[in-house]
Write a protein that holds these residues in place. Structure first.
Motif, PDB file in Angstrom:
ATOM      1  N   TYR A   1      -0.863   1.488  11.105  1.00 33.52           N
ATOM      2  CA  TYR A   1      -0.215   1.586   9.800  1.00 33.52           C
ATOM      3  C   TYR A   1      -0.518   0.323   9.003  1.00 33.52           C
ATOM      4  O   TYR A   1      -0.993  -0.680   9.543  1.00 33.52           O
ATOM      5  CB  TYR A   1       1.298   1.745   9.988  1.00 33.52           C
ATOM      6  N   SER A   2      -0.224   0.353   7.710  1.00 29.25           N
ATOM      7  CA  SER A   2      -0.381  -0.853   6.887  1.00 29.25           C
ATOM      8  C   SER A   2       0.502  -1.951   7.451  1.00 29.25           C
ATOM      9  O   SER A   2       1.572  -1.687   7.980  1.00 29.25           O
ATOM     10  CB  SER A   2       0.022  -0.555   5.444  1.00 29.25           C
ATOM     11  N   GLY A   3       0.041  -3.192   7.329  1.00 37.01           N
ATOM     12  CA  GLY A   3       0.811  -4.321   7.847  1.00 37.01           C
ATOM     13  C   GLY A   3       0.586  -4.515   9.330  1.00 37.01           C
ATOM     14  O   GLY A   3      -0.498  -4.264   9.852  1.00 37.01           O
TER      15      GLY A   3
ATOM     16  N   SER B   1       5.481  -3.114  10.573  1.00 35.31           N
ATOM     17  CA  SER B   1       6.019  -3.646   9.315  1.00 35.31           C
ATOM     18  C   SER B   1       5.735  -2.717   8.140  1.00 35.31           C
ATOM     19  O   SER B   1       5.903  -3.099   6.996  1.00 35.31           O
ATOM     20  CB  SER B   1       5.442  -5.040   9.039  1.00 35.31           C
ATOM     21  N   LYS B   2       5.318  -1.494   8.439  1.00 34.06           N
ATOM     22  CA  LYS B   2       4.853  -0.591   7.388  1.00 34.06           C
ATOM     23  C   LYS B   2       5.898  -0.313   6.311  1.00 34.06           C
ATOM     24  O   LYS B   2       5.558  -0.037   5.167  1.00 34.06           O
ATOM     25  CB  LYS B   2       4.384   0.740   7.983  1.00 34.06           C
ATOM     26  N   ASP B   3       7.196  -0.394   6.657  1.00 25.88           N
ATOM     27  CA  ASP B   3       8.244  -0.115   5.679  1.00 25.88           C
ATOM     28  C   ASP B   3       8.761  -1.376   4.997  1.00 25.88           C
ATOM     29  O   ASP B   3       9.783  -1.347   4.335  1.00 25.88           O
ATOM     30  CB  ASP B   3       9.384   0.648   6.348  1.00 25.88           C
ATOM     31  N   GLY B   4       8.087  -2.508   5.215  1.00 27.60           N
ATOM     32  CA  GLY B   4       8.428  -3.694   4.448  1.00 27.60           C
ATOM     33  C   GLY B   4       8.915  -4.884   5.242  1.00 27.60           C
ATOM     34  O   GLY B   4       9.054  -5.969   4.697  1.00 27.60           O
ATOM     35  N   SER B   5       9.202  -4.733   6.541  1.00 27.03           N
ATOM     36  CA  SER B   5       9.595  -5.861   7.383  1.00 27.03           C
ATOM     37  C   SER B   5       9.390  -5.452   8.833  1.00 27.03           C
ATOM     38  O   SER B   5       9.555  -4.276   9.164  1.00 27.03           O
ATOM     39  CB  SER B   5      11.067  -6.205   7.142  1.00 27.03           C
ATOM     40  N   PRO B   6       9.010  -6.396   9.716  1.00 23.81           N
ATOM     41  CA  PRO B   6       8.785  -5.989  11.111  1.00 23.81           C
ATOM     42  C   PRO B   6      10.052  -5.421  11.747  1.00 23.81           C
ATOM     43  O   PRO B   6      11.079  -6.095  11.783  1.00 23.81           O
ATOM     44  CB  PRO B   6       8.377  -7.302  11.803  1.00 23.81           C
TER      45      PRO B   6
ATOM     46  N   THR C   1      16.020  -6.396   7.436  1.00 23.69           N
ATOM     47  CA  THR C   1      15.156  -6.641   6.287  1.00 23.69           C
ATOM     48  C   THR C   1      14.701  -8.096   6.245  1.00 23.69           C
ATOM     49  O   THR C   1      13.841  -8.461   5.455  1.00 23.69           O
ATOM     50  CB  THR C   1      15.886  -6.325   4.974  1.00 23.69           C
TER      51      THR C   1
END
Lengths: 173, 421
Positions: B231-233, B252-257, B276
């Motif tokens: 995934y991204s990240g 971390s794809k949704d914005g934080s590991p 978050t």
């Protein structure tokens, strides 16, 4: 002579008071980006808003255009003294609407490899959040953590560690 | 926190151990005094003999003739000493190992184990293998001998670890004594954090093979590889559940590991943690697959600590408070969690997740011990040991025998993972 010396000491004292005062102010909670309430982010936290699609594997990548952002030990906060570097990247990105930036997060050699992967990612994401707050489209910012795997300084002291706790910018087209 | 481990049913806590947290200072002084009289780290860890109870074993009547049989006997003797349950002894000892090892195209071993106190044979078995399989046969016989005295073996286990001898971080596998070393990857990239599947047939790891940190799955027999998460990240973790159906990932794809669980065969990852502002890493499954232990710096101290969470999510429970950093947890089949704790240097500690009692099991000898993984016997822990910026793999004994280096390995070695059997 006597009164002149007195005036000099008063001036030195005033300057010292100002320096100490501003020094303390920097230590208050919430200054710096990434941990406390992030000013200028319009309520956006790191950790909100998913990442876009990774750039194509064949995309042209250009490193070294912008200065690295440095971090404190075990911290993902963008220090106040480092903000201008991120602002320069934001200004650069806004000159064009195509391409984007990969923010690479790095750590010093201490601690577990896996924890450092996540810490490096958080550093990259703190920079990403600040870029967003400066008006850069989130879809143009990718994050990539190298953990402690790519040090730039190979010493085993604070001087090297401080250089390795960093975020680097790689532009892609 | 309580320091009393005697109430625990697990045998690991039932013995006086080298270096409880309380005893750390006296042990440190003792080891420093010993170290002063010795030259080099090798001698330092080998001369001190620990307090674990051992039985004498006489192997003078196990006769080996020829090259392969001699290697078989040597590896077997090393294994029996390394198991921690035996000490070599003269005839008349509690245990007698009797038999022959011969080579005639194939390697044939006739093995019998006699107990003096029980006045009976505990093992009587004939083995025939290819002449080239002396080492693996020795490991198998060692585990059979341990089973015959009612102990769990570890020598049929395999270690996967990260090595740097090629110039890049690649994966290697070896036997439990460091022998039979094989290079598994040639990615010429950065390979990190390998973990065995529960069946010991496959390995997950994080690699920058395609320039981004992705999780891969290698099938050892076919050497085929597929992407588990890209995934991204960040994609890391890659811990397969004990039943082999799920994989735990740090993404971390949704914005934080955060910690996610997904079917090993595919499907959408289900997010378990909802941090978050934290760096979450290093998932490891409980033996029954109901919970996952991991590292997170979500507390206000911002330093990583251990947490556990149900595999279906919910509120995480913080497990550690001592030590400024507690990282790299490995939940053993014995129910105990081994992890690295920053106590000046990194030390290996063992924690009971039910009582939160913990104790240090590395010697506190000035080296840094990290990345622990339980051996199949539930007694030993394989980990990395770093001193003077050189890192190698060590076997720690939770019952107090001194650490043993995997001496034949040159180069730097990290992040060992051991098969479950």
């Amino acid at each position: 002579m006597h009164s002149k010396r007195w005036m000099t000491w008063l001036a030195v004292g005033l300057v010292a008071a100002v320096v100490v005062g501003s020094g303390c102010k920097k230590k208050t909670a919430g200054s710096g980006l990434g941990e406390g309430d992030i000013g200028g982010l319009k309520g956006l936290n790191i950790g909100e808003g998913g990442l876009g699609t990774r750039p194509d594997l064949n995309a042209t990548e250009i490193a070294g255009q912008f200065a690295a952002v440095y971090f404190d030990y075990d911290s993902a906060q963008v220090r106040d003294t480092e903000r201008a570097k991120v602002e320069a990247v934001a200004a650069g990105l806004k000159k064009s609407t195509s391409g984007g930036v990969i923010v690479e997060g790095h750590c010093d050699e201490r601690g577990s490899a896996e924890y450092n992967l996540s810490l490096g990612e958080r550093r990259a994401m703190a920079v990403r959040a600040y870029l967003q707050s400066l008006g850069v489209d989130a879809a143009r910012i990718q994050t990539k953590s190298f953990g402690k795997e790519k040090p730039v300084a190979l010493g085993h002291d604070e001087e090297s560690w401080g250089k390795n706790r960093r975020a680097e910018f790689v532009l892609f087209k | 926190m309580r320091e009393n481990f005697q109430s625990l049913e697990n045998p690991v806590f039932g013995f006086p151990m080298l270096g409880t947290l309380k005893g750390l200072m006296t042990r440190k002084i003792l080891l420093m005094v010993l170290a002063l009289g010795l030259c080099g780290a090798q001698a330092q860890v080998r001369v001190v003999k620990g307090g674990a109870t051992k039985a004498g074993i006489d192997w003078s009547r196990l006769v080996a003739s020829g090259a392969a049989p001699s290697e078989f006997k040597r590896v077997l003797e090393d294994d029996l000493i390394r198991s921690g349950w035996f000490t070599p002894a003269a005839p008349g000892a509690e245990f007698s190992l009797v038999g022959t090892a011969q080579e005639s195209g194939q390697l044939t071993a006739q093995i019998q184990l006699f107990s003096a106190s029980q006045q009976r044979w505990l093992l009587s078995k004939q083995y025939t293998v290819a002449g080239t399989a002396a080492r693996s046969l020795a490991h198998r016989v060692a585990d059979d001998i341990l089973a015959a005295i009612g102990r769990k073996g570890m020598f049929s286990g395999r270690i996967v670890m990260v090595g740097t001898r090629s110039g890049a971080k690649e994966l290697y596998v070896c036997d439990m004594d460091g022998g039979n070393l094989q290079q598994i990857t040639s990615d010429r990239s950065i390979c990190l954090a390998p973990r065995w599947s529960p069946d010991g047939q496959r390995i997950t790891y994080t690699s920058y093979l395609k320039r981004w940190p992705d999780v891969y799955l290698i099938d050892l027999a076919s050497r085929s590889r597929r992407v588990l998460a890209s995934y991204s990240g960040l994609n890391s973790g890659g811990a397969i559940s004990p039943d082999g159906s799920l994989v735990a990932l740090a993404l971390s794809k949704d914005g934080s590991p955060n910690l996610y669980v997904r079917g090993l065969g595919g499907g959408a990852p289900v997010r378990l943690t909802t941090e978050t502002r934290a760096a979450i890493a290093s998932p490891s499954w409980s033996p029954d697959g109901s919970h996952i232990v991991y590292t997170s710096d979500q507390a206000s101290t911002a330093h990583p600590q251990l947490y556990m969470i149900s595999r279906s999510g919910g509120a995480p429970k913080r497990l550690t408070t001592r030590g400024s950093q507690n990282v790299a947890p490995n939940w053993g089949a014995n129910g105990l969690i081994a992890y690295a704790s920053l106590l000046g240097k990194f030390q290996i500690c063992v924690l009971d997740p039910n009582t939160l009692d913990s104790k240090m099991v590395s010697p506190g000898d000035g080296a840094s011990y990290e990345d622990p993984c339980w051996a199949p016997d539930g007694r030993h822990i394989v980990c990395s040991r770093t001193q003077n910026y050189r890192s190698t793999i060590y076997l720690l004994d939770t019952l107090g025998d001194p650490p043993v280096a995997f001496a034949q390995l040159s180069g730097d070695w990290y992040s060992p993972s051991v098969t479950a059997k």
